[in-house]
Design an enzyme around this catalytic site. Structure first.
Site, PDB file in Angstrom:
ATOM      1  N   THR A  46       0.827  -1.207   0.000  1.00  0.00           N
ATOM      2  CA  THR A  46       0.000   0.000   0.000  1.00  0.00           C
ATOM      3  C   THR A  46       0.866   1.264   0.000  1.00  0.00           C
ATOM      4  OG1 THR A  46      -1.525  -1.259   1.350  1.00  0.00           O
ATOM      5  CG2 THR A  46      -1.925   1.093   1.212  1.00  0.00           C
ATOM      6  N   HIS A  98       2.126   1.906  -3.336  1.00  0.00           N
ATOM      7  CA  HIS A  98       1.057   2.486  -4.160  1.00  0.00           C
ATOM      8  C   HIS A  98       0.908   3.981  -3.882  1.00  0.00           C
ATOM      9  CE1 HIS A  98      -0.373  -0.925  -6.307  1.00  0.00           C
ATOM     10  NE2 HIS A  98      -0.626  -1.627  -5.220  1.00  0.00           N
ATOM     11  N   HIS A 121       1.791   2.010   8.400  1.00  0.00           N
ATOM     12  CA  HIS A 121       0.804   1.459   9.333  1.00  0.00           C
ATOM     13  C   HIS A 121       1.265   0.162   9.983  1.00  0.00           C
ATOM     14  CE1 HIS A 121      -0.097  -0.216   5.330  1.00  0.00           C
ATOM     15  NE2 HIS A 121      -0.248  -1.337   6.016  1.00  0.00           N
ATOM     16  N   CYS A 125     -16.486   3.640  11.623  1.00  0.00           N
ATOM     17  CA  CYS A 125     -17.388   4.742  11.968  1.00  0.00           C
ATOM     18  C   CYS A 125     -18.222   4.421  13.201  1.00  0.00           C
ATOM     19  CB  CYS A 125     -18.294   5.082  10.782  1.00  0.00           C
ATOM     20  SG  CYS A 125     -19.669   3.927  10.534  1.00  0.00           S
ATOM     21  N   CYS A 171     -20.652  -2.030  11.031  1.00  0.00           N
ATOM     22  CA  CYS A 171     -20.221  -1.793  12.415  1.00  0.00           C
ATOM     23  C   CYS A 171     -21.259  -2.345  13.391  1.00  0.00           C
ATOM     24  CB  CYS A 171     -20.003  -0.309  12.660  1.00  0.00           C
ATOM     25  SG  CYS A 171     -18.468   0.324  11.943  1.00  0.00           S
TER      26      CYS A 171
HETATM   27 ZN   LIG Z   1       0.081  -3.362   5.294  1.00  0.00          ZN
HETATM   28 ZN   LIG Z   2     -19.003   1.639  10.150  1.00  0.00          ZN
END
Ligand SMILES: [Zn+2]
Ligand SMILES: [Zn+2]
Length: 337
Positions: free
Chosen positions: A39, A42, A60, A90, A96
Site C-alpha cells: 500500500t 502504491h 501502518h 465509523c 459496524c
Molecule cells: Zn500493510
Molecule cells: Zn461503520
C-alpha cells in the site's frame, strides 16, 4: 520529532512532525519500526492520491513504546511496548452494528486517510493499540500487522490440522499465510513464479511449484491423490491466479481471496457448480487476529526474523521505496523511525 512526508509525484521529504498530545482516549507512541507495505508503494507511486491528503505521512505496520496516554485510557501505560491495529471504523454503519467493524462501510485506514507511523511519535485511538510482551523485539512487533492479516485469512478458511492448502503467490503475505497454515498443522504448497521467492519459501521448509515450469493443476492433483486442495489462498491478485484457483480446490473446497484486484479477472464459475466450492473474501483483521498474531510471534516458532530483509533509517525512505520498485528480491523492509 521528524516525519517523512509524501508530497505527491513521488516526492518524499523529511520535515518536522507535530508531537500530538493524546486526547482522553488516545495513546501517543514513540515509533520504533515501521514495515513497508505494498500500500505504501502504491501511495508513493501516486495510485492512491484520491485517498491521501498531501503532505502525507504514510506507514501502518509499526511497533513502538507508549510515551503518553490520555486520561481515560486503561490497561495501557507509559513504557509499554505496543503495536497498532490501524483501523478507524465509523461505529454506526450496518457493518459496524453487525459487529464487523473491520469492514465498516466508511472505514478509515490509519496511515492512509490519516497520518501514519513514519514519524518519531504517532498518536492513535487507544482502541487500536495492542500490547506486546516486554521481551519481544520491536522489529518482530513491526511484523504483527501483516501476520494478523494472515491469521484472519487462515481463521476464515477454517483450515485444520491434516488438511492441504495451496497458497497462490509467495510474497510476504503469501509466505506468512503458508507459515501460519503450517502452524495449524496443514500441508502447504506455494505457487509462485519468482525464483528468489521460490528459493526463499523452500529455505523455510515450504514446498513450492512454479507455474511457468509445471502445470499447477496437475501438480496439485498428484499432491492430493486426485482430490484437490482443501483450501486455496489466492494472494497474487493476478489474472492467472484467479483463473487457476477454482481448478485447485477439492469438492466443497474453500477458496480465500486475499489479493486486491484492481480489475475484474476471469473466474471459472462452473467449477463452483461442479465441486460445490466456497469462496471467501478476507479483508484486514479483527481484534482476535491481532491477539493470535502476537501469541504466535511470542511463541517464537515462526521464522519471522528471516522475513526482514532490510532495515533502513527514516531518512532513506524515498531511496528504499524507489529501490523496491520492480525489485523482486525484497521480502519485508523495516524503516527505523
Ligand atoms: Zn500493510
Ligand atoms: Zn461503520
Amino acid at each position: 520529532m521528524v516525519g517523512a512526508y509524501y508530497k505527491g509525484n513521488k516526492i518524499i521529504e523529511m520535515g518536522p512532525a507535530e508531537k500530538v498530545q493524546p486526547g482522553e482516549n488516545e495513546v501517543q507512541i514513540k515509533i520504533a519500526y515501521c514495515g513497508i507495505c505494498g500500500t505504501d508503494l502504491h501511495i508513493y507511486h501516486g495510485n492512491m492520491d484520491a485517498r491521501v491528503t498531501v503532505p502525507h505521512i504514510m506507514g501502518h505496520e509499526c511497533s513502538g513504546t507508549v510515551s503518553e496516554i490520555g486520561g481515560q485510557v486503561k490497561d495501557i501505560k507509559v513504557g509499554d511496548k505496543v503495536v497498532v491495529r490501524p483501523l478507524g471504523p465509523c461505529g454506526k454503519c450496518p457493518a459496524c452494528l453487525a459487529g464487523h467493524n473491520h469492514i465498516c462501510y466508511k472505514l478509515k485506514f490509519l496511515g492512509i486517510e490519516t497520518h501514519g507511523a513514519m514519524q518519531s511519535y504517532w498518536t492513535v485511538p487507544a482502541e487500536t493499540v495492542h500490547k506486546i510482551p516486554d521481551d519481544m523485539s520491536l522489529q518482530y512487533g513491526a511484523l504483527i500487522e501483516p501476520l494478523a492479516v494472515v491469521c484472519h485469512d487462515v481463521r476464515l478458511s477454517g483450515l485444520v490440522k491434516g488438511e492441504k492448502a495451496v497458497v497462490i503467490g509467495g510474497g510476504p503475505i503469501g509466505i506468512l499465510a503458508a507459515l501460519v497454515a503450517k502452524s495449524v498443522g496443514a500441508d502447504v504448497l506455494i505457487s509462485e513464479i519468482n525464483e528468489f521467492r521460490l528459493e526463499f519459501a523452500e529455505k523455510l521448509g515450504i514446498s513450492t511449484v512454479n507455474p511457468m515450469k509445471q502445470d499447477v493443476e496437475a501438480f496439485v492433483n498428484e499432491w492430493t491423490g486426485g482430490a484437490g486442495a482443501d483450501v486455496v489462498f489466492e494472494v497474487s491478485a493476478s489474472n492467472a491466479g484467479a483463473a487457476v484457483m477454482t481448478k485447485l480446490a477439492r469438492s466443497r473446497g474453500r477458496i480465500v481471496l486475499i489479493g486486491i484486484y484492481s480489475n475484474s479477472p476471469q473466474v471459472d464459475l462452473k467449477q463452483f457448480f461442479l465441486r460445490e466450492l466456497k469462496l471467501f473474501g478476507a479483508r484486514v483483521y479483527e481484534k482476535e487476529d491481532y491477539e493470535k498474531a502476537i501469541e504466535l510471534a511470542a511463541a517464537g516458532e515462526l521464522p519471522l526474523e528471516s522475513l526482514i530483509t532490510k532495515v533502513a533509517p527514516l531518512e532513506e525512505l524515498k531511496e528504499v521505496l524507489e529501490g523496491m520498485t520492480g525489485d523482486q528480491k525484497a521480502m519485508k523492509i523495516l524503516i527505523e523511525c
